[in-house]
Motif scaffolding. Structure first.
Motif, PDB file in Angstrom:
ATOM      1  N   LEU A 159     -24.421  20.777  37.674  1.00 57.37           N
ATOM      2  CA  LEU A 159     -23.340  20.896  38.650  1.00 57.37           C
ATOM      3  C   LEU A 159     -23.820  20.506  40.041  1.00 57.37           C
ATOM      4  O   LEU A 159     -24.919  20.899  40.461  1.00 57.37           O
ATOM      5  CB  LEU A 159     -22.826  22.344  38.706  1.00 57.37           C
ATOM      6  N   PRO A 165     -19.435  26.988  38.583  1.00 58.36           N
ATOM      7  CA  PRO A 165     -19.492  27.226  37.141  1.00 58.36           C
ATOM      8  C   PRO A 165     -18.209  27.938  36.690  1.00 58.36           C
ATOM      9  O   PRO A 165     -17.732  28.844  37.384  1.00 58.36           O
ATOM     10  CB  PRO A 165     -20.697  28.142  36.960  1.00 58.36           C
ATOM     11  N   ALA A 184     -17.367  23.982  34.427  1.00 58.74           N
ATOM     12  CA  ALA A 184     -17.274  23.786  35.874  1.00 58.74           C
ATOM     13  C   ALA A 184     -15.803  23.707  36.265  1.00 58.74           C
ATOM     14  O   ALA A 184     -14.944  23.397  35.418  1.00 58.74           O
ATOM     15  CB  ALA A 184     -17.980  22.486  36.282  1.00 58.74           C
TER      16      ALA A 184
END
Ligand code: GLN
Length: 242
Positions: A159, A165, A184
């Motif tokens: 990410l 997340p 995500a």
């Protein structure tokens, strides 16, 4: 939402629909209809143009080659990016999730460009394939109960700073980075490694997508007995000692 109701788009069922991911479209459609909404669902094959006026777009998982083809066609089409610019909601699973990111490693071992709709980048994991049940705590900003799903992927997803997340794993691998993150999201775009189909196992996520589309904070309750039975069964199976 238009006068014709909630416009739901299921992307490329001919390329991306492993592990029953098409069930995600069925669950969103059913739960919207249970709230008295009209639903116009369009299943768009990979040789068709994507509509840009959808409210909710769903995209599933797939094997490596169909994933590469789907990414190429979606990039050429450009419709999903335009839809997101118009405020559409996107919920993506596994291969679909990787496609929404900046890039991923394809079946030829090369980098494929994604759509850049999520600030994530996927590589191919060096270790064993991530396969099995997953449990996780969903991002508290989303106010949802425990995540349950099933993962099967080689890809590892990192990410960037513009993606949060979706969940923190209690069991399983999720993004496969070893940092306990799974999936995500940013604004109206969501990605997860969870199959199941994940929205049958987590109907509250389907409701979240509908709420975002309607721009409301709550929906009338519906009978969740069967979903709860399925959730209970899957969570128990995942946590019971081998
Ligand atoms: N091909 C991708 C991977 O293995 C996605 C697999 C899937 O969608 N189940 O990472």
């Amino acid at each position: 939402m238009s006068d014709r109701g909630l416009r739901l788009v299921w992307i490329y069922p001919d390329l991306l629909s492993t592990y029953g991911d098409q069930g995600n479209a069925l669950v969103v459609e059913r739960r919207a209809r249970q709230r008295g909404l009209q639903v116009e669902r369009q299943d768009v094959r990979s040789d068709q143009q994507l509509p840009t006026s959808g409210d909710i777009y769903l995209i599933g998982g797939g094997e490596d080659r169909p994933q590469r083809l789907a990414a190429e066609r979606l990039r050429r089409d450009g419709g999903l990016n335009r839809a997101v610019d118009n405020g559409a909601i996107v919920f993506s699973v596994c291969a679909g999730y990787q496609i929404l990111g900046h890039e991923f490693v394809n079946d030829l071992g090369e980098q494929s460009q994604g759509l850049g709709l999520l600030d994530v980048t996927s590589t191919r994991g060096e270790g064993e394939r991530c396969v099995g049940d997953v449990l996780g705590d969903i991002d508290e900003h989303l106010g949802l109960p425990q995540l349950t799903g099933f993962e099967n992927h080689q890809g590892v997803t990192h990410l960037g700073g513009h993606a949060r997340p979706l969940a923190r794993t209690r069991l399983g691998h999720g993004n496969g980075t070893g940092d306990g993150t799974e999936g995500a999201w940013h604004d109206t775009v969501f990605g997860t490694y969870m199959h199941g189909p994940v929205l049958a196992r987590n109907p509250q996520i389907a409701d979240l997508l509908i709420k975002l589309a309607l721009d409301v904070n709550a929906l009338p309750p519906v009978d969740d007995r069967w979903y709860e039975a399925l959730r209970g069964e899957r969570i128990a199976a995942a946590t019971e000692p081998a």
